[in-house]
Scaffold this motif. Structure first.
Motif, mmCIF file in Angstrom:
data_model
loop_
_atom_site.group_PDB
_atom_site.id
_atom_site.type_symbol
_atom_site.label_atom_id
_atom_site.label_comp_id
_atom_site.label_asym_id
_atom_site.label_seq_id
_atom_site.Cartn_x
_atom_site.Cartn_y
_atom_site.Cartn_z
ATOM 1 N N VAL A 141 100.158 55.413 -7.146
ATOM 2 C CA VAL A 141 101.419 55.460 -6.385
ATOM 3 C C VAL A 141 101.141 55.884 -4.943
ATOM 4 O O VAL A 141 101.664 55.290 -3.997
ATOM 5 N N TYR A 142 100.305 56.907 -4.771
ATOM 6 C CA TYR A 142 99.959 57.362 -3.419
ATOM 7 C C TYR A 142 99.251 56.266 -2.638
ATOM 8 O O TYR A 142 99.615 55.974 -1.480
ATOM 9 N N ASP A 143 98.261 55.638 -3.243
ATOM 10 C CA ASP A 143 97.508 54.589 -2.548
ATOM 11 C C ASP A 143 98.402 53.421 -2.145
ATOM 12 O O ASP A 143 98.155 52.762 -1.132
ATOM 13 N N ALA A 144 99.445 53.179 -2.933
ATOM 14 C CA ALA A 144 100.350 52.063 -2.639
ATOM 15 C C ALA A 144 101.399 52.405 -1.593
ATOM 16 O O ALA A 144 101.775 51.559 -0.775
ATOM 17 N N LEU A 145 101.855 53.658 -1.581
ATOM 18 C CA LEU A 145 103.019 54.006 -0.758
ATOM 19 C C LEU A 145 102.727 54.859 0.468
ATOM 20 O O LEU A 145 103.563 54.931 1.380
ATOM 21 N N ALA A 146 101.576 55.506 0.521
ATOM 22 C CA ALA A 146 101.281 56.394 1.656
ATOM 23 C C ALA A 146 101.204 55.601 2.955
ATOM 24 O O ALA A 146 100.646 54.508 3.001
ATOM 25 N N ALA A 147 101.758 56.179 4.022
ATOM 26 C CA ALA A 147 101.716 55.526 5.336
ATOM 27 C C ALA A 147 100.294 55.495 5.890
ATOM 28 O O ALA A 147 99.879 54.515 6.519
ATOM 29 N N ASN A 148 99.566 56.563 5.603
ATOM 30 C CA ASN A 148 98.209 56.719 6.152
ATOM 31 C C ASN A 148 97.303 57.316 5.075
ATOM 32 O O ASN A 148 96.964 58.495 5.134
ATOM 33 N N PRO A 149 96.911 56.495 4.083
ATOM 34 C CA PRO A 149 96.181 57.037 2.931
ATOM 35 C C PRO A 149 94.910 57.791 3.323
ATOM 36 O O PRO A 149 94.034 57.236 3.997
ATOM 37 N N TYR A 150 94.862 59.049 2.927
ATOM 38 C CA TYR A 150 93.701 59.913 3.160
ATOM 39 C C TYR A 150 93.328 60.023 4.647
ATOM 40 O O TYR A 150 92.193 60.350 4.985
ATOM 41 N N GLY A 151 94.304 59.720 5.510
ATOM 42 C CA GLY A 151 94.073 59.833 6.945
ATOM 43 C C GLY A 151 93.120 58.798 7.504
ATOM 44 O O GLY A 151 92.548 58.981 8.591
ATOM 45 N N LYS A 152 92.996 57.665 6.809
ATOM 46 C CA LYS A 152 92.007 56.652 7.220
ATOM 47 C C LYS A 152 92.628 55.435 7.890
ATOM 48 O O LYS A 152 91.993 54.398 8.036
ATOM 49 N N GLU A 193 101.492 64.040 -3.500
ATOM 50 C CA GLU A 193 100.490 65.075 -3.220
ATOM 51 C C GLU A 193 99.407 65.119 -4.295
ATOM 52 O O GLU A 193 98.222 65.300 -3.983
ATOM 53 N N LYS A 194 99.823 64.932 -5.555
ATOM 54 C CA LYS A 194 98.832 64.931 -6.640
ATOM 55 C C LYS A 194 97.853 63.782 -6.453
ATOM 56 O O LYS A 194 96.631 63.949 -6.641
ATOM 57 N N GLY A 195 98.366 62.613 -6.074
ATOM 58 C CA GLY A 195 97.484 61.471 -5.835
ATOM 59 C C GLY A 195 96.582 61.690 -4.639
ATOM 60 O O GLY A 195 95.387 61.374 -4.667
ATOM 61 N N CYS A 196 97.146 62.241 -3.581
ATOM 62 C CA CYS A 196 96.396 62.507 -2.354
ATOM 63 C C CYS A 196 95.256 63.486 -2.613
ATOM 64 O O CYS A 196 94.144 63.354 -2.085
ATOM 65 N N GLN A 197 95.505 64.470 -3.464
ATOM 66 C CA GLN A 197 94.513 65.509 -3.737
ATOM 67 C C GLN A 197 93.364 65.019 -4.610
ATOM 68 O O GLN A 197 92.423 65.779 -4.886
ATOM 69 N N SER A 198 93.417 63.743 -5.010
ATOM 70 C CA SER A 198 92.263 63.181 -5.730
ATOM 71 C C SER A 198 91.051 63.107 -4.809
ATOM 72 O O SER A 198 89.918 63.009 -5.271
ATOM 73 N N ASP A 199 91.304 63.161 -3.513
ATOM 74 C CA ASP A 199 90.234 63.226 -2.511
ATOM 75 C C ASP A 199 90.029 64.698 -2.138
ATOM 76 O O ASP A 199 90.922 65.323 -1.570
ATOM 77 N N PRO A 200 88.871 65.281 -2.465
ATOM 78 C CA PRO A 200 88.620 66.702 -2.170
ATOM 79 C C PRO A 200 88.824 67.057 -0.697
ATOM 80 O O PRO A 200 89.179 68.201 -0.381
ATOM 81 N N ALA A 201 88.638 66.081 0.194
ATOM 82 C CA ALA A 201 88.803 66.349 1.622
ATOM 83 C C ALA A 201 90.245 66.720 1.952
ATOM 84 O O ALA A 201 90.508 67.439 2.923
ATOM 85 N N MET A 202 91.192 66.241 1.147
ATOM 86 C CA MET A 202 92.601 66.538 1.404
ATOM 87 C C MET A 202 92.926 67.992 1.065
ATOM 88 O O MET A 202 93.744 68.626 1.722
ATOM 89 N N LYS A 203 92.295 68.519 0.025
ATOM 90 C CA LYS A 203 92.486 69.928 -0.306
ATOM 91 C C LYS A 203 91.953 70.818 0.814
ATOM 92 O O LYS A 203 92.558 71.833 1.171
ATOM 93 N N ALA A 204 90.830 70.395 1.386
ATOM 94 C CA ALA A 204 90.260 71.146 2.511
ATOM 95 C C ALA A 204 91.165 71.049 3.726
ATOM 96 O O ALA A 204 91.353 72.028 4.465
ATOM 97 N N LEU A 205 91.767 69.867 3.930
ATOM 98 C CA LEU A 205 92.678 69.674 5.056
ATOM 99 C C LEU A 205 93.899 70.579 4.931
ATOM 100 O O LEU A 205 94.384 71.117 5.935
ATOM 101 N N LYS A 206 94.390 70.786 3.698
ATOM 102 C CA LYS A 206 95.555 71.635 3.482
ATOM 103 C C LYS A 206 95.289 73.056 3.961
ATOM 104 O O LYS A 206 96.158 73.699 4.568
ATOM 105 N N GLU A 207 94.088 73.556 3.710
ATOM 106 C CA GLU A 207 93.736 74.908 4.142
ATOM 107 C C GLU A 207 93.538 74.986 5.653
ATOM 108 O O GLU A 207 93.826 76.007 6.275
#
Length: 352
Positions: A141-152, A193-207
């Protein structure tokens, strides 16, 4: 003599409410009001209207409460705008009040707020009975709907197969709630957010940068693949009937009411059912709330009885379950029944 007593009590209540308006700086500009007014969530709306019907039946002579579907975010703004007859008594919400909303309430004189969890709901994903039979995960769902998936960069996926090879090569088309809706907030928190957090870099970005994380993980694309369908969830149901390949996102109760024309789309292999939502097994399970101004309880006739009607009908065999609401676990219902009775105030420090 009894009629005189009722009139006297109503007059005193209205005078008290006018005083509340003065305290909030509103000067009672909205005038006196003799009926309960609730605003907010489109998901909670049918349950609040059901309670309103029960309230009128049990309280002959009382005016029917006014229930408005404004979306959770819009309802919170109205609720937090002040104390007094011109402001609502209740905010219906399909997610918990935010700390920023609580602070806005306090800034406007709404200092004593009662939080009541009335039940549980599921953030349902559905398709037409004639749909292809999607199977989704929060990551898909995240990969399909995010405006900027994983900031890429901007989302370029056009079909579901572009997102995951197990899915059909059908154009992505999702009808969902607007940004003012608590259902949209739940979509962001429980799924995106759950889908986004499948990328460990996103958890680091949150902090590192909370704002950038929120934008990356919760902002939905605006190129037509996700269609904001307003606060009318029934409209999404109608659109799915006309678009068999599309997906709709709304509260579980709307899915349950329309199983003759719709079918559930499992998340992580778990279907949205009464049992899976009630037990918290379904990934999209979420609590439903109402927020009440304590100052209005002594000023608006029948408001306490209205709250009592909620508590009397939110069990597994109650009237609200028959309308599609999922009953909260026993301990949650007991705790909130005590809140209704004792009028325990919400501690803003526990909010996020």
């Amino acid at each position: 003599m009894k009629t005189f007593a009722i009139l006297a009590a109503s007059t005193a209540a209205l005078l008290s409410l006018s005083a509340c308006g003065d305290e909030a700086g509103g000067g009672g500009a909205g005038g006196a009001r003799s009926e309960i007014r609730a605003v907010g969530s489109s998901t909670v709306y049918p349950f609040a209207t059901a309670v309103a019907e029960l309230f009128v039946q049990a309280n002959p002579g009382m005016k029917s409460p006014i229930i408005e579907s404004t979306g959770t975010g819009g309802g919170m703004k109205l609720f937090c705008s002040g104390v007094g007859a011109q402001h609502p008594d209740i905010a219906n919400a399909s997610r918990r009040m935010k700390k920023a909303e609580f602070d806005q309430c306090v800034a406007n004189g709404v200092k004593d707020i009662i939080e009541i969890q009335i039940g549980v709901d599921g953030l349902a994903f559905a398709e037409s009975k004639d749909g292809p039979g999607y199977k989704l995960t929060p990551k898909i769902v995240y990969d399909a709907l995010a405006a900027n998936p994983y900031g890429k960069g901007p989302n370029k996926a056009q079909t579901w197969k572009d997102v995951d090879p197990s899915l059909p090569a059908i154009a992505i088309s999702v009808f969902g709630p607007p940004s003012t809706s608590g259902t949209r907030d739940s979509l962001a928190e429980l799924i995106l957010e759950k889908g986004c957090q499948s990328d460990p870099a996103m958890k680091a970005l949150k902090e590192k940068n909370e704002d950038e994380y929120k934008a990356t993980c919760t902002r939905v694309r605006e190129d037509g693949k996700y269609v904001d369908s307003g606060e009318n969830d029934n409209l999404i149901v109608q659109k799915l009937g006309a678009n068999p390949n599309a997906i709709g996102i709304f509260g579980y109760s709307f899915l349950e009411e329309n199983l003759d024309s719709l079918k559930d789309i499992p998340l992580n292999g778990v279907q949205a059912t009464y049992e899976t939502v009630s037990k918290g097994e379904y990934p999209g399970a979420r609590p439903l709330y109402i927020y009440v101004k304590k100052a209005h309880l002594t000023a608006i006739a029948g408001l306490q009885n209205f709250l009592n009607a909620f508590a009397a009908n939110w069990g597994p065999d109650g009237a609200l379950a028959k309308r599609g609401m999922v009953a909260a676990p026993d301990d949650v219902r007991a705790a909130n029944a005590e809140t209704v009775k004792s009028l325990t105030l919400l501690d803003g420090s526990v909010l996020k």
